[in-house]
Scaffold this active site. Structure first.
Site, PDB file in Angstrom:
ATOM      1  N   LYS A  13       0.830  -1.223   0.000  1.00 20.80           N
ATOM      2  CA  LYS A  13       0.000   0.000   0.000  1.00 20.80           C
ATOM      3  C   LYS A  13       0.855   1.261   0.000  1.00 20.80           C
ATOM      4  CE  LYS A  13      -2.489  -0.643   3.735  1.00 20.80           C
ATOM      5  NZ  LYS A  13      -1.971  -1.937   4.162  1.00 20.80           N
ATOM      6  N   ARG A  88      -9.530   1.644   8.966  1.00 21.57           N
ATOM      7  CA  ARG A  88      -9.084   0.292   9.294  1.00 21.57           C
ATOM      8  C   ARG A  88     -10.198  -0.515   9.962  1.00 21.57           C
ATOM      9  NH1 ARG A  88      -3.436   0.948   8.656  1.00 21.57           N
ATOM     10  NH2 ARG A  88      -2.179  -0.653   9.513  1.00 21.57           N
ATOM     11  N   ARG A 127      11.157  -7.397   4.951  1.00 25.52           N
ATOM     12  CA  ARG A 127      11.139  -5.945   4.716  1.00 25.52           C
ATOM     13  C   ARG A 127      12.038  -5.215   5.727  1.00 25.52           C
ATOM     14  NH1 ARG A 127       5.574  -2.502   4.598  1.00 25.52           N
ATOM     15  NH2 ARG A 127       5.462  -2.914   6.833  1.00 25.52           N
ATOM     16  N   ARG A 153      11.161  -2.846  11.285  1.00 28.14           N
ATOM     17  CA  ARG A 153      10.096  -2.286  12.124  1.00 28.14           C
ATOM     18  C   ARG A 153       9.716  -3.314  13.177  1.00 28.14           C
ATOM     19  NH1 ARG A 153       5.490   0.128   8.155  1.00 28.14           N
ATOM     20  NH2 ARG A 153       4.193  -0.842   9.745  1.00 28.14           N
ATOM     21  N   ARG A 164      -1.030  -8.867  13.115  1.00 25.97           N
ATOM     22  CA  ARG A 164      -1.547  -7.825  12.220  1.00 25.97           C
ATOM     23  C   ARG A 164      -2.477  -8.422  11.165  1.00 25.97           C
ATOM     24  NH1 ARG A 164       3.644  -5.222   9.999  1.00 25.97           N
ATOM     25  NH2 ARG A 164       2.322  -3.689   8.991  1.00 25.97           N
TER      26      ARG A 164
HETATM   27  P1  AMP Z   1       0.817   0.879   8.831  1.00 21.87           P
HETATM   28  O1  AMP Z   1       2.076   1.628   8.610  1.00 21.87           O
HETATM   29  O2  AMP Z   1      -0.340   1.395   8.015  1.00 21.87           O
HETATM   30  O3  AMP Z   1       0.988  -0.619   8.711  1.00 21.87           O
HETATM   31  O4  AMP Z   1       0.384   1.167  10.360  1.00 21.87           O
HETATM   32  C1  AMP Z   1       1.221   0.783  11.439  1.00 21.87           C
HETATM   33  C2  AMP Z   1       0.391   0.716  12.709  1.00 21.87           C
HETATM   34  O5  AMP Z   1      -0.163   2.019  12.999  1.00 21.87           O
HETATM   35  C3  AMP Z   1      -0.806  -0.219  12.672  1.00 21.87           C
HETATM   36  O6  AMP Z   1      -0.462  -1.576  12.926  1.00 21.87           O
HETATM   37  C4  AMP Z   1      -1.661   0.382  13.793  1.00 21.87           C
HETATM   38  O7  AMP Z   1      -1.151   0.059  15.068  1.00 21.87           O
HETATM   39  C5  AMP Z   1      -1.435   1.885  13.588  1.00 21.87           C
HETATM   40  N1  AMP Z   1      -2.454   2.430  12.648  1.00 21.87           N
HETATM   41  C6  AMP Z   1      -2.257   2.944  11.404  1.00 21.87           C
HETATM   42  N2  AMP Z   1      -3.396   3.351  10.852  1.00 21.87           N
HETATM   43  C7  AMP Z   1      -4.373   3.088  11.761  1.00 21.87           C
HETATM   44  C8  AMP Z   1      -5.783   3.263  11.782  1.00 21.87           C
HETATM   45  N3  AMP Z   1      -6.458   3.782  10.738  1.00 21.87           N
HETATM   46  N4  AMP Z   1      -6.466   2.885  12.908  1.00 21.87           N
HETATM   47  C9  AMP Z   1      -5.815   2.368  13.962  1.00 21.87           C
HETATM   48  N5  AMP Z   1      -4.496   2.144  14.003  1.00 21.87           N
HETATM   49  C10 AMP Z   1      -3.766   2.504  12.916  1.00 21.87           C
END
Ligand code: AMP
Length: 209
Positions: A13, A88, A127, A153, A164
């Protein structure tokens, strides 16, 4: 153009969002990046989000919805935006719909990147992310863009990836049916090279509108 990009963690994404936002000249809004920036800067929002992020859980809706509401007031959104990592869950999707309805600027489309779990685990566990520019990469030593050091990460460790994926299945995937029933959903395969996927997405989304 006002877009949402949805797909499981590891579908690519973030990478696709950057290319698509550049192609359509719209703002790229990545909630994960906003949380990570806050964490790095030690803000109260970052500190509150940390434990949830490290364990692969969603940050509570109250914090996330407030943050996105503020971001959607940004002065850089006149051409539109691409939301990456938000919504989400269905509640977030409903809050977003209400917020955009108020502004009389509903979503143009929701692009789903589809990929199976086996591919995701292999992508995410290898990654690495650049300490300086935040670029996700398959390189293991130095960032191919800026040469800085890479790190894994916390939430790309295998135990957290598994969680996740569960969170995606349980909480996020219901938004696919939500957007399908709104007539907004466009699905493309996330398999193939980055360029192929971008081309596929642009041809499915069509020209700027
Ligand atoms: P990402 O980089 O999009 O994979 O996001 C990393 C982490 O940030 C996720 O695993 C969540 O803990 C938090 N996060 C990101 N976007 C959201 C969202 N829309 N709602 C809740 N938690 C989020």
């Amino acid at each position: 153009m006002r877009l949402v990009l949805v797909g499981p963690p590891g579908a690519g994404k973030g990478t696709q969002a950057q290319f698509l936002a550049a192609h359509y000249s719209i703002a790229h809004i990545a909630t994960g990046d906003i949380f990570r920036t806050n964490l790095k800067a030690g803000t109260p929002l970052g500190l509150k989000a940390k434990a949830f992020m490290d364990s692969g859980e969603l940050v509570p809706d109250s914090l996330t919805n407030e943050m996105i509401k503020e971001r959607l007031l940004g002065a850089d959104l006149e051409n539109g935006f691409l939301l990456d990592g938000f919504p989400r869950n269905v509640l977030q999707a409903q809050v977003l719909r209400a917020n955009l309805a108020q502004k009389k600027s509903p979503l143009t489309a929701v692009l789903e990147l589809s990929i199976d779990n086996e591919q995701i685990i292999s992508r995410l566990s290898s990654r690495r992310t650049c300490k300086e520019c935040g670029l996700p990469t398959r390189a293991q030593e130095k960032c191919p863009a800026c040469g800085a050091e890479l790190y894994q990460r916390e939430d790309d460790r295998i135990e957290v990836i598994t969680r996740r994926l569960e969170v995606y299945e349980e909480q996020t995937s219901p938004i696919i049916s939500f957007y399908r029933s709104e007539g907004l959903l466009i699905t493309v395969s996330a398999l193939g090279s980055v360029e192929e996927i971008t081309r596929r997405a642009i041809s499915a989304l069509g020209p700027n509108s």
